[in-house]
Design an enzyme around this catalytic site. Sequence first.
Site, PDB file in Angstrom:
ATOM      1  N   HIS A 225       7.526 -19.633  42.297  1.00 44.75           N
ATOM      2  CA  HIS A 225       8.277 -20.162  41.156  1.00 44.75           C
ATOM      3  C   HIS A 225       9.698 -20.487  41.583  1.00 44.75           C
ATOM      4  O   HIS A 225      10.166 -20.053  42.639  1.00 44.75           O
ATOM      5  CB  HIS A 225       8.317 -19.136  40.021  1.00 44.75           C
ATOM      6  CG  HIS A 225       9.077 -17.883  40.383  1.00 44.75           C
ATOM      7  ND1 HIS A 225       8.567 -16.923  41.227  1.00 44.75           N
ATOM      8  CD2 HIS A 225      10.326 -17.448  40.043  1.00 44.75           C
ATOM      9  CE1 HIS A 225       9.447 -15.959  41.390  1.00 44.75           C
ATOM     10  NE2 HIS A 225      10.528 -16.255  40.693  1.00 44.75           N
ATOM     11  N   ASP A 227      13.783 -20.421  39.918  1.00 40.08           N
ATOM     12  CA  ASP A 227      14.505 -19.674  38.885  1.00 40.08           C
ATOM     13  C   ASP A 227      15.226 -20.625  37.934  1.00 40.08           C
ATOM     14  O   ASP A 227      15.816 -21.624  38.365  1.00 40.08           O
ATOM     15  CB  ASP A 227      15.531 -18.733  39.524  1.00 40.08           C
ATOM     16  CG  ASP A 227      14.865 -17.562  40.245  1.00 40.08           C
ATOM     17  OD1 ASP A 227      13.695 -17.280  39.969  1.00 40.08           O
ATOM     18  OD2 ASP A 227      15.538 -16.937  41.089  1.00 40.08           O
ATOM     19  N   HIS A 282      10.013 -19.722  45.597  1.00 42.13           N
ATOM     20  CA  HIS A 282       9.903 -18.442  46.286  1.00 42.13           C
ATOM     21  C   HIS A 282       8.843 -17.567  45.626  1.00 42.13           C
ATOM     22  O   HIS A 282       8.440 -17.817  44.484  1.00 42.13           O
ATOM     23  CB  HIS A 282      11.250 -17.722  46.329  1.00 42.13           C
ATOM     24  CG  HIS A 282      11.894 -17.536  44.985  1.00 42.13           C
ATOM     25  ND1 HIS A 282      12.490 -18.564  44.286  1.00 42.13           N
ATOM     26  CD2 HIS A 282      12.043 -16.431  44.210  1.00 42.13           C
ATOM     27  CE1 HIS A 282      12.979 -18.105  43.139  1.00 42.13           C
ATOM     28  NE2 HIS A 282      12.714 -16.810  43.065  1.00 42.13           N
ATOM     29  N   ARG A 292       7.621  -1.774  47.552  1.00 42.18           N
ATOM     30  CA  ARG A 292       8.838  -2.576  47.675  1.00 42.18           C
ATOM     31  C   ARG A 292       9.539  -2.627  46.320  1.00 42.18           C
ATOM     32  O   ARG A 292       8.887  -2.779  45.272  1.00 42.18           O
ATOM     33  CB  ARG A 292       8.502  -3.992  48.138  1.00 42.18           C
ATOM     34  CG  ARG A 292       9.712  -4.924  48.212  1.00 42.18           C
ATOM     35  CD  ARG A 292       9.361  -6.274  48.845  1.00 42.18           C
ATOM     36  NE  ARG A 292      10.522  -7.152  48.856  1.00 42.18           N
ATOM     37  CZ  ARG A 292      10.777  -8.069  47.922  1.00 42.18           C
ATOM     38  NH1 ARG A 292       9.930  -8.238  46.913  1.00 42.18           N
ATOM     39  NH2 ARG A 292      11.866  -8.823  47.986  1.00 42.18           N
TER      40      ARG A 292
END
Length: 355
Positions: A225, A227, A282, A292
């Site tokens: 996607h 931002d 990204h 993570r």
Amino acid sequence: MNSMLSDVFISHPIHIPLSNLADFTSLRHLPDSYTWTPKDDLLFSASISDESLPFIDLSDLHVTTRVGHACTTWGAFQITNHGVPSRLLDDIELLTESLFRLPVHRKLKAARREDGISGYGVARIASFFNKQMWSEGFTVTGSPFDDFHKLWPMHHLKYCEIIQEYEEHMQKLAAKLMWLALGSLGVEEKDIEWASPSSDFQAAIQLNHYPICPEPDRAMGLAAHTDSTLMTILYQNNTAGLQVFRDDVGWVTVPPVPGSLVVNVGDLLHILTNGIFPSVLHRARVNHLRSRFSMAYLWGPPSDLMISPLPKLVDPLHSPLYPSLTWKQYLATKATHFNQSLAFIRNYLSSDQIP
């Protein structure tokens, strides 16, 4: 984010029951609902490159040129000597880890409403995909007091203070980075009257957890996607997973470097620069060894302000690629057209024509 932006989410709720969330700690095999293939995302199996993002020391004498070049060629870069105290980065990481280590029933006390912004839940982009993502998130907009009190009845004030301090540092850093980037194009503060230090910039903090995954090669932590921001500043713990995409090289993994931050251009800065700075695609992948955690600062303009290509970057040879529109209008478009939103709005001469 103010009430005007919340209207967008009320108008475009996401209908993904939190009961559908997997018990990440108990699964030994990947459920079919979490198993991704190129049919679910055309770029799922795109090539992985050994290229690396630009790494910029903000104390460098040539920092303006370096930031501008990174924004133009990649739309993303890593930074060091950014001025955010390492103690504060440790604190926000500890907060994030503490939150996601809570039992599920505790996290659900602060669950985000379908038509809401803040709280615990899955990524809003999940509604655009048939498969589920191997992650959980928590969004902070405005004061987190009420949500944090539900999660930590005895310790919420301490965590609220961390969020407040983190937001103050990130706001200053985001403004500095934007002016470095625009300064590389010859844009001056007088060219953007709304971007003064007293402007009511809007922001959100997105905390993410990507648990250990039994079959990471077939799973997706957060799908590809862009931002819907001016800029996003990300801090990640010592576990890799973030990848950015460039057409000519494929996916590039962004390794965590202690104390560094990752910056990426958002859709609104892409519009503001008339397409000179790409809004970078990204995603986040997962692994089978370590969880993570990442903390994203999503920074945008005043919600009712008209954003359009800067006049200084438009001339007879470079006509405006996008109409003027507000962040609120763009978010409404993104809620319907997702990653095709920039291409979609290019078809209209004014925001009044956008359905």
